[in-house]
Design a protein around this motif. Structure first.
Motif, PDB file in Angstrom:
ATOM      1  N   GLU A 181       0.831  -1.207   0.000  1.00 36.09           N
ATOM      2  CA  GLU A 181       0.000   0.000   0.000  1.00 36.09           C
ATOM      3  C   GLU A 181       0.863   1.253   0.000  1.00 36.09           C
ATOM      4  O   GLU A 181       0.506   2.266  -0.619  1.00 36.09           O
ATOM      5  CB  GLU A 181      -0.939  -0.010   1.208  1.00 36.09           C
ATOM      6  N   SER A 182       2.002   1.190   0.667  1.00 38.11           N
ATOM      7  CA  SER A 182       2.921   2.332   0.692  1.00 38.11           C
ATOM      8  C   SER A 182       3.456   2.633  -0.705  1.00 38.11           C
ATOM      9  O   SER A 182       3.560   3.794  -1.113  1.00 38.11           O
ATOM     10  CB  SER A 182       4.083   2.055   1.655  1.00 38.11           C
ATOM     11  N   VAL A 183       3.792   1.584  -1.446  1.00 38.43           N
ATOM     12  CA  VAL A 183       4.260   1.776  -2.821  1.00 38.43           C
ATOM     13  C   VAL A 183       3.172   2.442  -3.662  1.00 38.43           C
ATOM     14  O   VAL A 183       3.432   3.401  -4.404  1.00 38.43           O
ATOM     15  CB  VAL A 183       4.660   0.422  -3.455  1.00 38.43           C
ATOM     16  N   LEU A 184       1.943   1.954  -3.527  1.00 40.01           N
ATOM     17  CA  LEU A 184       0.850   2.468  -4.354  1.00 40.01           C
ATOM     18  C   LEU A 184       0.431   3.878  -3.950  1.00 40.01           C
ATOM     19  O   LEU A 184      -0.187   4.593  -4.753  1.00 40.01           O
ATOM     20  CB  LEU A 184      -0.346   1.533  -4.289  1.00 40.01           C
ATOM     21  N   SER A 185       0.759   4.294  -2.751  1.00 39.18           N
ATOM     22  CA  SER A 185       0.401   5.650  -2.318  1.00 39.18           C
ATOM     23  C   SER A 185       1.094   6.711  -3.157  1.00 39.18           C
ATOM     24  O   SER A 185       0.670   7.872  -3.190  1.00 39.18           O
ATOM     25  CB  SER A 185       0.755   5.844  -0.837  1.00 39.18           C
ATOM     26  N   GLU A 186       2.164   6.326  -3.847  1.00 38.39           N
ATOM     27  CA  GLU A 186       2.914   7.268  -4.675  1.00 38.39           C
ATOM     28  C   GLU A 186       2.508   7.182  -6.145  1.00 38.39           C
ATOM     29  O   GLU A 186       3.090   7.860  -6.994  1.00 38.39           O
ATOM     30  CB  GLU A 186       4.414   6.982  -4.546  1.00 38.39           C
ATOM     31  N   SER A 187       1.507   6.363  -6.447  1.00 39.91           N
ATOM     32  CA  SER A 187       1.114   6.143  -7.838  1.00 39.91           C
ATOM     33  C   SER A 187      -0.056   7.030  -8.244  1.00 39.91           C
ATOM     34  O   SER A 187      -0.972   7.272  -7.450  1.00 39.91           O
ATOM     35  CB  SER A 187       0.721   4.678  -8.044  1.00 39.91           C
ATOM     36  N   SER A 188      -0.034   7.490  -9.487  1.00 40.38           N
ATOM     37  CA  SER A 188      -1.148   8.269 -10.028  1.00 40.38           C
ATOM     38  C   SER A 188      -2.197   7.375 -10.673  1.00 40.38           C
ATOM     39  O   SER A 188      -3.325   7.804 -10.897  1.00 40.38           O
ATOM     40  CB  SER A 188      -0.630   9.268 -11.068  1.00 40.38           C
ATOM     41  N   GLY A 189      -1.814   6.149 -11.008  1.00 41.74           N
ATOM     42  CA  GLY A 189      -2.742   5.219 -11.627  1.00 41.74           C
ATOM     43  C   GLY A 189      -3.549   4.463 -10.588  1.00 41.74           C
ATOM     44  O   GLY A 189      -3.337   4.597  -9.380  1.00 41.74           O
ATOM     45  N   THR A 190      -4.498   3.668 -11.068  1.00 37.86           N
ATOM     46  CA  THR A 190      -5.292   2.807 -10.200  1.00 37.86           C
ATOM     47  C   THR A 190      -4.796   1.371 -10.374  1.00 37.86           C
ATOM     48  O   THR A 190      -4.849   0.829 -11.477  1.00 37.86           O
ATOM     49  CB  THR A 190      -6.784   2.887 -10.558  1.00 37.86           C
ATOM     50  N   PHE A 191      -4.329   0.772  -9.285  1.00 38.93           N
ATOM     51  CA  PHE A 191      -3.740  -0.564  -9.357  1.00 38.93           C
ATOM     52  C   PHE A 191      -4.550  -1.569  -8.556  1.00 38.93           C
ATOM     53  O   PHE A 191      -5.067  -1.276  -7.478  1.00 38.93           O
ATOM     54  CB  PHE A 191      -2.308  -0.546  -8.802  1.00 38.93           C
ATOM     55  N   GLY A 192      -4.638  -2.770  -9.124  1.00 36.42           N
ATOM     56  CA  GLY A 192      -5.128  -3.920  -8.401  1.00 36.42           C
ATOM     57  C   GLY A 192      -3.981  -4.915  -8.287  1.00 36.42           C
ATOM     58  O   GLY A 192      -3.295  -5.180  -9.282  1.00 36.42           O
ATOM     59  N   VAL A 193      -3.764  -5.437  -7.093  1.00 36.87           N
ATOM     60  CA  VAL A 193      -2.592  -6.281  -6.854  1.00 36.87           C
ATOM     61  C   VAL A 193      -2.989  -7.510  -6.040  1.00 36.87           C
ATOM     62  O   VAL A 193      -3.759  -7.408  -5.074  1.00 36.87           O
ATOM     63  CB  VAL A 193      -1.488  -5.507  -6.097  1.00 36.87           C
ATOM     64  N   ALA A 194      -2.461  -8.650  -6.436  1.00 40.93           N
ATOM     65  CA  ALA A 194      -2.581  -9.873  -5.645  1.00 40.93           C
ATOM     66  C   ALA A 194      -1.202 -10.510  -5.571  1.00 40.93           C
ATOM     67  O   ALA A 194      -0.600 -10.805  -6.606  1.00 40.93           O
ATOM     68  CB  ALA A 194      -3.584 -10.831  -6.271  1.00 40.93           C
ATOM     69  N   VAL A 195      -0.702 -10.686  -4.366  1.00 39.13           N
ATOM     70  CA  VAL A 195       0.603 -11.310  -4.140  1.00 39.13           C
ATOM     71  C   VAL A 195       0.408 -12.460  -3.170  1.00 39.13           C
ATOM     72  O   VAL A 195      -0.270 -12.309  -2.147  1.00 39.13           O
ATOM     73  CB  VAL A 195       1.614 -10.304  -3.555  1.00 39.13           C
ATOM     74  N   LYS A 196       0.991 -13.625  -3.499  1.00 37.72           N
ATOM     75  CA  LYS A 196       0.871 -14.766  -2.589  1.00 37.72           C
ATOM     76  C   LYS A 196       2.115 -15.631  -2.650  1.00 37.72           C
ATOM     77  O   LYS A 196       2.564 -16.018  -3.736  1.00 37.72           O
ATOM     78  CB  LYS A 196      -0.353 -15.613  -2.948  1.00 37.72           C
ATOM     79  N   HIS A 197       2.680 -15.938  -1.484  1.00 34.81           N
ATOM     80  CA  HIS A 197       3.783 -16.898  -1.413  1.00 34.81           C
ATOM     81  C   HIS A 197       3.178 -18.287  -1.578  1.00 34.81           C
ATOM     82  O   HIS A 197       2.279 -18.682  -0.817  1.00 34.81           O
ATOM     83  CB  HIS A 197       4.509 -16.783  -0.072  1.00 34.81           C
ATOM     84  N   MET A 198       3.647 -19.029  -2.567  1.00 35.81           N
ATOM     85  CA  MET A 198       3.004 -20.295  -2.904  1.00 35.81           C
ATOM     86  C   MET A 198       3.382 -21.422  -1.952  1.00 35.81           C
ATOM     87  O   MET A 198       2.814 -22.512  -2.033  1.00 35.81           O
ATOM     88  CB  MET A 198       3.330 -20.673  -4.351  1.00 35.81           C
ATOM     89  N   GLY A 199       4.304 -21.151  -1.032  1.00 37.67           N
ATOM     90  CA  GLY A 199       4.664 -22.151  -0.036  1.00 37.67           C
ATOM     91  C   GLY A 199       3.997 -21.899   1.295  1.00 37.67           C
ATOM     92  O   GLY A 199       3.299 -22.759   1.843  1.00 37.67           O
ATOM     93  N   THR A 200       4.161 -20.696   1.806  1.00 34.99           N
ATOM     94  CA  THR A 200       3.625 -20.367   3.134  1.00 34.99           C
ATOM     95  C   THR A 200       2.168 -19.934   3.098  1.00 34.99           C
ATOM     96  O   THR A 200       1.469 -19.995   4.114  1.00 34.99           O
ATOM     97  CB  THR A 200       4.451 -19.245   3.775  1.00 34.99           C
ATOM     98  N   GLY A 201       1.711 -19.458   1.928  1.00 32.66           N
ATOM     99  CA  GLY A 201       0.346 -18.972   1.821  1.00 32.66           C
ATOM    100  C   GLY A 201       0.181 -17.520   2.230  1.00 32.66           C
ATOM    101  O   GLY A 201      -0.920 -16.963   2.125  1.00 32.66           O
ATOM    102  N   GLU A 202       1.245 -16.867   2.687  1.00 33.67           N
ATOM    103  CA  GLU A 202       1.148 -15.452   3.062  1.00 33.67           C
ATOM    104  C   GLU A 202       0.784 -14.637   1.827  1.00 33.67           C
ATOM    105  O   GLU A 202       1.367 -14.819   0.755  1.00 33.67           O
ATOM    106  CB  GLU A 202       2.475 -14.951   3.636  1.00 33.67           C
ATOM    107  N   GLU A 203      -0.187 -13.734   1.971  1.00 34.80           N
ATOM    108  CA  GLU A 203      -0.636 -12.989   0.811  1.00 34.80           C
ATOM    109  C   GLU A 203      -1.073 -11.579   1.180  1.00 34.80           C
ATOM    110  O   GLU A 203      -1.287 -11.262   2.357  1.00 34.80           O
ATOM    111  CB  GLU A 203      -1.784 -13.715   0.116  1.00 34.80           C
ATOM    112  N   ALA A 204      -1.183 -10.754   0.156  1.00 32.59           N
ATOM    113  CA  ALA A 204      -1.704  -9.401   0.302  1.00 32.59           C
ATOM    114  C   ALA A 204      -2.489  -9.071  -0.951  1.00 32.59           C
ATOM    115  O   ALA A 204      -2.104  -9.475  -2.056  1.00 32.59           O
ATOM    116  CB  ALA A 204      -0.577  -8.401   0.513  1.00 32.59           C
TER     117      ALA A 204
END
Length: 295
Positions: free
Chosen positions: A8-31
């Protein structure tokens, strides 16, 4: 900060509208950020096409070694190299698929879609439980609609007219293709991320089909988004996409020190420039990479 806060901190500096899905495929940690919102896929729609192709090859419905003769009727403007070839070149289906991904070849993409069927790609997404990935247009249709030339016929003359249109006018920013509608080539970052996870964990039609998709995606030559700020030796299987103000990249990043891999789908709209969108995606990937490596 946790991963969600960092992204979210990275996107706070963006002028565009972003949708993001990140997931570690081993631990399952995601955002996830706007992960259930529709975005125009641009050329990232070539990943579902590749998955459907290898499903069909796995089932014996097509042969990846079969060669197809290209003609002026196959010409499509935009990214790629096959449009520069003399008519009559014969290209194996697997080579068409490879060019579709590693240099985002639009002619190759539409030829693959012609062979396997556009409707079958979307149907396969539904079989996988991915209800939020819609594929309604091939590259020719997407480009001609975006240029205000809907219905223009393929061929040497249509190719010339469409190419000239882009050189003089570019995309119509109010075009229907930019509407976040299932009647367009759209996906949610969440479903695109799930597709990447299925590929990365060998859960397409077979492990062999998954490996075939990964092998091509790892050969990616367009490396100015997800890969750009990552260590040079990082193995990355990805596919970018751009159309007008839409700047996307989706892929699987393999971490150093045997720390597994993560899937990342970054889709966007409203970017003031392609370069700004690319910079944001590169920082998102770098942020996720560093977070997982430090875990």
């Amino acid at each position: 900060m946790n991963l969600q806060q960092k992204l979210e901190s990275v996107l706070s500096e963006s002028s565009g509208t972003f949708g993001v899905a990140v997931k570690h495929m081993g631990t399952g940690e995601e955002a996830q950020i706007r992960a259930e919102q529709y975005f125009q896929m641009a050329s990232t729609f070539k990943v579902p096409i590749l998955a459907a192709l290898f499903r069909d090859a796995d089932a014996g419905l097509v042969s990846l070694e079969q060669r197809y003769r290209l003609s002026e009727a196959d010409l499509v403007p935009g990214s790629g190299v096959l449009k520069e070839f003399l008519p009559g070149a014969e290209v194996a289906l697997k080579d068409l698929a490879t060019l579709m991904i590693i240099v985002s070849d639009n002619l190759a993409t539409d030829k693959v879609l012609e062979i396997i069927g556009k409707e079958r790609v979307e149907a396969y997404m539904r079989e996988l439980g991915l209800t939020q990935i819609s594929i309604k247009h091939d590259c020719w249709e997407l480009l001609s609609i975006g240029a205000g030339m809907a219905g223009e016929k393929k061929g040497a003359e249509g190719f010339r007219k469409l190419t000239e249109s882009f050189q003089t006018s570019g995309f119509d920013p109010d075009s229907f293709i930019f509407q976040a509608s299932p009647e367009n080539n759209v996906a949610t970052p969440a479903d695109m991320g799930r597709l990447l996870e299925l590929i990365g964990t060998g859960k397409l039609a077979s492990e062999q089909a998954s490996d075939g998709v990964l092998d091509i995606m790892k050969r990616q030559q367009l490396r100015n988004r997800i890969p750009y700020l990552l260590p040079d030796e990082t193995i990355i299987a990805c596919k970018s996409g751009t159309v007008g103000h839409v700047v996307n990249d989706v892929g699987i990043v393999y971490l150093s020190d045997d720390k597994g891999a993560f899937a990342i789908a970054a889709l966007s709209s409203g970017n003031p420039s392609v370069k700004e969108g690319e910079r944001v995606i590169a920082r998102l990937a770098q942020t996720a990479y560093e977070h997982f490596v430090q875990e």
